[in-house]
Design a protein around this motif. Structure first.
Motif, mmCIF file in Angstrom:
data_model
loop_
_atom_site.group_PDB
_atom_site.id
_atom_site.type_symbol
_atom_site.label_atom_id
_atom_site.label_comp_id
_atom_site.label_asym_id
_atom_site.label_seq_id
_atom_site.Cartn_x
_atom_site.Cartn_y
_atom_site.Cartn_z
ATOM 1 N N THR A 1 0.984 -1.223 0.141
ATOM 2 C CA THR A 1 -0.043 0.015 0.393
ATOM 3 C C THR A 1 0.743 1.283 0.009
ATOM 4 O O THR A 1 0.630 2.541 -0.518
ATOM 5 C CB THR A 1 -1.317 0.191 1.110
ATOM 6 O OG1 THR A 1 -2.011 -0.980 0.968
ATOM 7 C CG2 THR A 1 -2.094 1.262 0.935
ATOM 8 N N TRP A 2 1.773 1.517 0.877
ATOM 9 C CA TRP A 2 3.064 1.881 0.331
ATOM 10 C C TRP A 2 3.716 2.780 -0.564
ATOM 11 O O TRP A 2 3.540 3.768 -1.107
ATOM 12 C CB TRP A 2 3.822 2.295 1.909
ATOM 13 C CG TRP A 2 5.445 3.116 2.106
ATOM 14 C CD1 TRP A 2 4.910 3.783 2.858
ATOM 15 C CD2 TRP A 2 6.367 3.010 1.696
ATOM 16 N NE1 TRP A 2 6.586 5.230 2.562
ATOM 17 C CE2 TRP A 2 6.493 4.409 1.818
ATOM 18 C CE3 TRP A 2 6.333 2.546 0.333
ATOM 19 C CZ2 TRP A 2 7.885 4.864 1.471
ATOM 20 C CZ3 TRP A 2 7.764 2.444 -0.083
ATOM 21 C CH2 TRP A 2 8.774 3.923 0.527
ATOM 22 N N LEU A 3 3.686 1.378 -0.593
ATOM 23 C CA LEU A 3 4.364 1.817 -2.418
ATOM 24 C C LEU A 3 3.570 1.645 -3.007
ATOM 25 O O LEU A 3 3.886 3.220 -4.538
ATOM 26 C CB LEU A 3 5.206 0.051 -2.990
ATOM 27 C CG LEU A 3 6.004 0.098 -4.164
ATOM 28 C CD1 LEU A 3 7.150 0.986 -4.103
ATOM 29 C CD2 LEU A 3 6.340 -1.473 -4.608
ATOM 30 N N GLU A 4 2.059 1.902 -3.676
ATOM 31 C CA GLU A 4 1.113 2.421 -4.357
ATOM 32 C C GLU A 4 1.140 3.500 -4.454
ATOM 33 O O GLU A 4 0.935 4.713 -4.775
ATOM 34 C CB GLU A 4 -0.325 1.818 -4.318
ATOM 35 C CG GLU A 4 -0.057 0.311 -4.753
ATOM 36 C CD GLU A 4 -1.265 -0.852 -4.363
ATOM 37 O OE1 GLU A 4 -1.995 0.060 -3.777
ATOM 38 O OE2 GLU A 4 -1.483 -1.806 -4.288
ATOM 39 N N THR A 5 0.748 4.314 -3.388
ATOM 40 C CA THR A 5 1.382 5.505 -2.936
ATOM 41 C C THR A 5 2.262 6.520 -3.320
ATOM 42 O O THR A 5 1.936 7.259 -3.576
ATOM 43 C CB THR A 5 1.191 5.672 -0.942
ATOM 44 O OG1 THR A 5 -0.433 4.911 -0.753
ATOM 45 C CG2 THR A 5 0.620 7.389 -1.055
ATOM 46 N N VAL A 6 3.006 5.415 -3.079
ATOM 47 C CA VAL A 6 4.736 6.368 -3.318
ATOM 48 C C VAL A 6 4.409 6.270 -5.052
ATOM 49 O O VAL A 6 4.714 7.561 -5.649
ATOM 50 C CB VAL A 6 5.721 5.677 -3.134
ATOM 51 C CG1 VAL A 6 6.715 6.438 -3.428
ATOM 52 C CG2 VAL A 6 5.724 6.038 -1.477
ATOM 53 N N LEU A 7 4.546 5.446 -5.413
ATOM 54 C CA LEU A 7 4.355 5.559 -6.767
ATOM 55 C C LEU A 7 3.207 6.821 -7.787
ATOM 56 O O LEU A 7 3.897 6.911 -8.208
ATOM 57 C CB LEU A 7 3.972 4.006 -7.622
ATOM 58 C CG LEU A 7 5.308 3.168 -6.959
ATOM 59 C CD1 LEU A 7 4.966 1.407 -7.567
ATOM 60 C CD2 LEU A 7 6.677 3.675 -8.108
ATOM 61 N N ALA A 8 2.291 6.692 -7.437
ATOM 62 C CA ALA A 8 1.058 7.469 -7.753
ATOM 63 C C ALA A 8 1.382 8.742 -7.372
ATOM 64 O O ALA A 8 0.891 9.445 -7.994
ATOM 65 C CB ALA A 8 -0.586 7.394 -6.915
ATOM 66 N N ARG A 9 1.894 9.287 -6.327
ATOM 67 C CA ARG A 9 2.453 10.475 -5.959
ATOM 68 C C ARG A 9 3.700 10.683 -7.284
ATOM 69 O O ARG A 9 3.709 12.136 -7.421
ATOM 70 C CB ARG A 9 2.772 10.901 -4.575
ATOM 71 C CG ARG A 9 2.707 12.204 -4.218
ATOM 72 C CD ARG A 9 1.787 12.398 -4.116
ATOM 73 N NE ARG A 9 1.509 13.556 -3.189
ATOM 74 C CZ ARG A 9 -0.209 13.871 -2.540
ATOM 75 N NH1 ARG A 9 -1.160 13.523 -2.679
ATOM 76 N NH2 ARG A 9 0.118 14.839 -1.827
ATOM 77 N N MET A 10 4.333 10.161 -7.511
ATOM 78 C CA MET A 10 5.279 10.592 -8.197
ATOM 79 C C MET A 10 4.637 10.530 -9.726
ATOM 80 O O MET A 10 5.260 11.510 -10.820
ATOM 81 C CB MET A 10 6.644 8.790 -7.881
ATOM 82 C CG MET A 10 7.216 9.118 -7.252
ATOM 83 S SD MET A 10 8.169 7.471 -7.355
ATOM 84 C CE MET A 10 9.769 8.210 -8.154
ATOM 85 N N ASP A 11 3.672 9.588 -10.504
ATOM 86 C CA ASP A 11 2.908 9.888 -11.414
ATOM 87 C C ASP A 11 2.256 11.517 -11.701
ATOM 88 O O ASP A 11 2.372 11.647 -11.990
ATOM 89 C CB ASP A 11 1.737 8.684 -11.737
ATOM 90 C CG ASP A 11 2.449 7.312 -11.867
ATOM 91 O OD1 ASP A 11 3.437 7.890 -12.082
ATOM 92 O OD2 ASP A 11 1.808 6.564 -11.514
ATOM 93 N N ASN A 12 1.947 11.694 -10.308
ATOM 94 C CA ASN A 12 1.463 13.111 -10.088
ATOM 95 C C ASN A 12 2.132 14.206 -10.261
ATOM 96 O O ASN A 12 2.014 15.352 -11.241
ATOM 97 C CB ASN A 12 0.728 13.247 -8.923
ATOM 98 C CG ASN A 12 -0.134 14.246 -8.996
ATOM 99 O OD1 ASN A 12 -1.377 14.565 -9.214
ATOM 100 N ND2 ASN A 12 0.086 15.026 -7.724
#
Length: 236
Positions: free
Chosen positions: A100-111
C-alpha cells in the motif's frame, strides 16, 4: 561541501555530464523531513532517498506520510530549476502495509512526474546490510513487490502535463499538446497479451493520432498544438 565536490568532478569530467547529489549523512536516508540543498551550477540532479522506518526493516508502516516528502521534492525541483530522481525507495519483502505504501509513492510520483529507482534487485542468500528489500528471492523467484512496481508511465510529455493515473487495470493520461510526440511506456508484464487504446480530443483542434509499438512497449501520441488530449489504456 557540495560545491567543493562538484568543482572537483567538473574539473575531471567536464561540463557535459549530469551530476547527481544527495544530502550528507543520515539526512540522505529519506526517513524524515530535511532541508533540500541547491548547490550553484547547472547540469545537476537532486537524488534524495525515500523510506519508511518500519517498512525498511520488515515491520509495519509508521505514521510518516511519504507524499509529504514527494510534494517537497516536486516544489524544490520547480523552484530550484533542477531535476529530481528519487535515487532509492523500497520496502522489505512481506512488510505489513508495504505494498500500500509503495502504491501511494508511485501514484504521487506519477502525479508530479518524478523519476525514481526502486531499491533493489539482487539474488543472494546473504542479505545486504541485513535488509531484505530485493524484488527477487535467494532462489531467483519474483516477489509480490514487482506486481506493484511494474506499471505504465508517461516517459515524455510534449506539452503541458495535466495528469496520469493507474489503478492496476487501466491507465489514463491527460495533457495539452504542443505539437510534439508524447511517449507512454507499456511494460510487457502487463500488456503482453494486447493493448486497448482510446484517444480523445477533449477540446481544441482535431487530428490527434497514435502509433503503438507493442514489441517495444511504447505508445506514441501526436496532435496539433493546443489540443487537449485524453488517452485511456487497458490491457488485453
Amino acid at each position: 561541501c557540495h560545491e567543493m565536490v562538484i568543482a572537483e568532478m567538473r574539473a575531471r569530467a567536464g561540463d557535459e555530464l549530469l551530476l547527481f547529489y544527495d544530502n550528507p549523512g543520515l539526512e540522505a536516508v529519506g526517513l524524515q523531513e530535511v532541508e533540500h540543498p541547491r548547490p550553484a551550477g547547472s547540469g545537476l540532479v537532486y537524488g534524495p532517498h525515500l523510506y519508511d522506518p518500519g517498512l525498511i526493516n520488515g515491520n509495519p508502516a509508521t505514521m510518516l506520510d511519504p507524499t509529504v516528502l514527494l510534494d517537497e521534492f516536486a516544489v524544490f525541483a520547480a523552484m530550484g530549476g533542477i531535476g529530481v530522481l528519487v535515487g532509492e525507495f523500497g520496502i522489505a519483502d512481506g512488510a505489513p502495509g508495504g505494498l500500500t505504501w509503495l502504491e501511494t509513492v508511485l501514484a504521487r510520483m506519477d502525479n508530479h512526474r518524478l523519476s525514481g529507482t526502486l531499491w533493489e534487485c539482487s539474488q543472494s542468500a546473504e542479505l545486504w546490510n541485513e535488509e531484505d528489500l530485493s524484488v527477487l528471492g535467494a532462489d531467483g523467484a519474483e516477489r509480490e513487490t514487482l506486481d506493484t512496481f511494474v506499471r505504465p508511465y508517461l516517459r515524455a510529455v510534449a506539452g503541458e502535463f495535466a495528469g496520469f493515473t493507474w489503478d492496476g487495470a487501466a491507465a489514463e493520461a491527460r495533457w495539452t499538446s504542443d505539437g510534439g510526440v508524447t511517449e507512454l511506456a507499456l511494460p510487457s508484464r502487463i500488456f503482453g497479451e494486447g493493448v486497448g487504446v482510446e484517444l480523445t480530443t477533449v477540446s481544441g483542434p482535431e487530428g490527434a493520432c497514435f502509433t503503438l509499438d507493442q514489441a517495444r512497449g511504447e505508445l506514441r501520441v501526436q496532435a496539433p498544438a493546443g489540443a487537449e488530449l485524453r488517452v485511456a489504456i487497458t490491457a488485453g
